[in-house]
Design a protein around this motif. Structure first.
Motif, mmCIF file in Angstrom:
data_model
loop_
_atom_site.group_PDB
_atom_site.id
_atom_site.type_symbol
_atom_site.label_atom_id
_atom_site.label_comp_id
_atom_site.label_asym_id
_atom_site.label_seq_id
_atom_site.Cartn_x
_atom_site.Cartn_y
_atom_site.Cartn_z
ATOM 1 N N SER A 143 -41.575 -34.384 -36.843
ATOM 2 C CA SER A 143 -42.098 -34.752 -38.162
ATOM 3 C C SER A 143 -41.014 -34.672 -39.229
ATOM 4 O O SER A 143 -40.957 -35.511 -40.132
ATOM 5 C CB SER A 143 -43.270 -33.842 -38.542
ATOM 6 O OG SER A 143 -42.873 -32.477 -38.542
ATOM 7 N N TYR A 164 -39.719 -42.636 -42.445
ATOM 8 C CA TYR A 164 -40.971 -43.070 -41.823
ATOM 9 C C TYR A 164 -42.134 -42.269 -42.395
ATOM 10 O O TYR A 164 -42.108 -41.035 -42.405
ATOM 11 C CB TYR A 164 -40.922 -42.869 -40.307
ATOM 12 C CG TYR A 164 -40.098 -43.899 -39.564
ATOM 13 C CD1 TYR A 164 -40.689 -45.048 -39.057
ATOM 14 C CD2 TYR A 164 -38.734 -43.713 -39.383
ATOM 15 C CE1 TYR A 164 -39.924 -45.993 -38.375
ATOM 16 C CE2 TYR A 164 -37.969 -44.650 -38.704
ATOM 17 C CZ TYR A 164 -38.566 -45.790 -38.205
ATOM 18 O OH TYR A 164 -37.821 -46.718 -37.535
ATOM 19 N N SER A 165 -43.160 -42.969 -42.860
ATOM 20 C CA SER A 165 -44.358 -42.295 -43.371
ATOM 21 C C SER A 165 -45.338 -42.011 -42.245
ATOM 22 O O SER A 165 -46.234 -41.187 -42.384
ATOM 23 C CB SER A 165 -45.029 -43.164 -44.442
ATOM 24 O OG SER A 165 -45.367 -44.446 -43.915
ATOM 25 N N CYS A 166 -45.150 -42.703 -41.111
ATOM 26 C CA CYS A 166 -46.047 -42.524 -39.961
ATOM 27 C C CYS A 166 -45.227 -42.072 -38.743
ATOM 28 O O CYS A 166 -44.304 -42.776 -38.322
ATOM 29 C CB CYS A 166 -46.775 -43.832 -39.662
ATOM 30 S SG CYS A 166 -47.865 -43.750 -38.220
ATOM 31 N N ILE A 167 -45.561 -40.915 -38.184
ATOM 32 C CA ILE A 167 -44.813 -40.368 -37.055
ATOM 33 C C ILE A 167 -44.902 -41.277 -35.837
ATOM 34 O O ILE A 167 -43.937 -41.434 -35.083
ATOM 35 C CB ILE A 167 -45.336 -38.954 -36.701
ATOM 36 C CG1 ILE A 167 -45.054 -37.995 -37.854
ATOM 37 C CG2 ILE A 167 -44.672 -38.442 -35.418
ATOM 38 C CD1 ILE A 167 -45.546 -36.576 -37.614
ATOM 39 N N SER A 168 -46.053 -41.921 -35.638
ATOM 40 C CA SER A 168 -46.226 -42.790 -34.465
ATOM 41 C C SER A 168 -45.285 -43.994 -34.530
ATOM 42 O O SER A 168 -44.762 -44.439 -33.505
ATOM 43 C CB SER A 168 -47.678 -43.258 -34.349
ATOM 44 O OG SER A 168 -48.041 -44.048 -35.467
ATOM 45 N N HIS A 169 -45.054 -44.517 -35.732
ATOM 46 C CA HIS A 169 -44.125 -45.637 -35.891
ATOM 47 C C HIS A 169 -42.696 -45.200 -35.560
ATOM 48 O O HIS A 169 -41.936 -45.930 -34.912
ATOM 49 C CB HIS A 169 -44.178 -46.176 -37.327
ATOM 50 C CG HIS A 169 -45.451 -46.895 -37.635
ATOM 51 N ND1 HIS A 169 -45.791 -47.306 -38.913
ATOM 52 C CD2 HIS A 169 -46.489 -47.286 -36.831
ATOM 53 C CE1 HIS A 169 -46.969 -47.916 -38.884
ATOM 54 N NE2 HIS A 169 -47.404 -47.909 -37.627
ATOM 55 N N ALA A 171 -38.673 -37.703 -38.701
ATOM 56 C CA ALA A 171 -39.359 -38.932 -39.100
ATOM 57 C C ALA A 171 -39.347 -39.086 -40.615
ATOM 58 O O ALA A 171 -39.084 -40.171 -41.144
ATOM 59 C CB ALA A 171 -40.796 -38.923 -38.584
ATOM 60 N N MET A 172 -39.601 -37.985 -41.319
ATOM 61 C CA MET A 172 -39.630 -38.020 -42.777
ATOM 62 C C MET A 172 -38.222 -38.302 -43.336
ATOM 63 O O MET A 172 -38.055 -39.104 -44.256
ATOM 64 C CB MET A 172 -40.149 -36.689 -43.328
ATOM 65 C CG MET A 172 -40.270 -36.658 -44.852
ATOM 66 S SD MET A 172 -41.051 -35.147 -45.451
ATOM 67 C CE MET A 172 -39.804 -33.943 -44.968
ATOM 68 N N SER A 228 -41.899 -42.694 -33.565
ATOM 69 C CA SER A 228 -41.873 -42.431 -32.126
ATOM 70 C C SER A 228 -41.702 -43.725 -31.331
ATOM 71 O O SER A 228 -40.945 -43.772 -30.358
ATOM 72 C CB SER A 228 -43.161 -41.718 -31.701
ATOM 73 O OG SER A 228 -43.140 -41.419 -30.311
ATOM 74 N N THR A 229 -42.401 -44.780 -31.754
ATOM 75 C CA THR A 229 -42.303 -46.074 -31.073
ATOM 76 C C THR A 229 -40.890 -46.649 -31.191
ATOM 77 O O THR A 229 -40.315 -47.132 -30.211
ATOM 78 C CB THR A 229 -43.306 -47.070 -31.674
ATOM 79 O OG1 THR A 229 -44.643 -46.560 -31.495
ATOM 80 C CG2 THR A 229 -43.197 -48.426 -30.999
#
Length: 307
Positions: free
Chosen positions: A275, A283-288, A278-279, A290-291
């Motif tokens: 997290s 990225y505001s969305c962790i899943s994005h 990602a931040m 991760s992908t």
């Protein structure tokens, strides 16, 4: 050094791989009123996809000064002995590929002819030649070093001359390089290496290098191509075409690759959480995140942390 990075970017298309190079030898020689010679030898452990590259860098005459010409080479594939005191006869005879203590290397060689020397070569000439490139703008021409040039380079970096004899030797070999480069320059003038004629102009190459630097500075903050083109004062189409020609990939793919490499370092080396990374990467969305990370590395961020 900017010049080193520029030619390495051509010889090693994958920027991250150039980090594997280790500087193991350096030599600088100035031949008065003639030229400056520089050798930088890098070693590497893992196999690298290195391509032999040569560059002709031209600065036009201005304010009473003659034109300046610089030849840059990146030559790979040679094997050099790790032991400076090696007495292996094969190594002494120049057959370094067969020496028992050989190591792979990448040689960066620069020969800069002093303006006064170039001017002396032009005296008495009645024809327009390679040395008189009637251009008012500085530019860079990239060519493939021919077999004769590579043979000359090999002798320039592996000889036993010292003092005045070394200066005489380097001057004679540098003139051979200039002659062979002249032949190639004239023959290949309409066959641009990149397929982008505008890239022969140094100012346009510098704009694309600036665009790359901006991307690397803002890995946590994506920038649009339109904004990038505005910041470097270049047409969007030229920027996209020139960037791919110089770095072998699109602006977006290059940005994502470097972005995920940085994320990988933060996760694996700094021990930060998914997290947090990602931040930091915007990225505001962790899943994005991760992908995108899995697409680049083949692993999910959490899987990397378990290793």
């Amino acid at each position: 050094m900017k010049e080193v990075q520029e030619i390495l970017a051509l010889a090693i298309p994958q920027p991250a791989m150039s980090d594997q190079l280790q500087l193991v030898e350096q030599d600088q020689v100035s031949v008065p009123d003639c030229l400056d010679f520089t050798l930088q030898r890098f070693s590497y452990e893992a196999a690298l996809p290195v391509e032999d590259v040569a560059m002709v860098v031209y600065q036009p005459a201005k304010r009473g000064h003659a034109a300046a010409i610089e030849l840059r080479y990146c030559v790979a594939g040679n094997k050099y002995c790790k032991n400076p005191g090696c007495t292996d006869q094969l190594c002494v005879e120049g057959k370094k590929g067969e020496c028992n203590e050989k190591a792979p290397s990448v040689d960066l060689i620069t020969v800069r002819f002093q303006p006064s020397f170039i001017q002396s070569l032009q005296k008495g000439s009645t024809t327009v030649s390679f040395l008189e490139m009637q251009s008012r703008k500085p530019f860079v021409k990239t060519i493939q070093p021919c077999t004769k040039s590579k043979s000359v380079l090999e002798t320039m970096v592996h000889h036993n001359y010292e003092g005045m004899l070394k200066n005489i030797f380097l001057q004679s070999k540098a003139l051979e390089l200039l002659l062979f480069s002249s032949d190639q320059f004239i023959q290949n003038d309409t066959d641009e290496r990149y397929g982008c004629r505008f890239l022969t102009q140094m100012e346009d190459r510098e704009k694309i290098e600036k665009a790359r630097a901006i991307l690397l500075e803002q890995l946590d903050s994506p920038v649009t191509i339109r904004d990038l083109a505005r910041r470097v004062a270049m047409n969007e189409c030229y920027l996209k075409k020139g960037f791919k020609a110089m770095y072998g990939t699109t602006i977006y793919d290059y940005f994502q690759k470097e972005r995920m490499e940085k994320a990988k370092g933060l996760l694996y080396e700094k021990g930060m959480s998914v997290s947090e990374v990602a931040m930091l990467m915007g990225y505001s969305c962790i899943s994005h995140f991760s992908t995108a990370f899995k697409k680049h590395t083949g692993l999910k961020p959490c899987e990397l942390l378990l290793r």
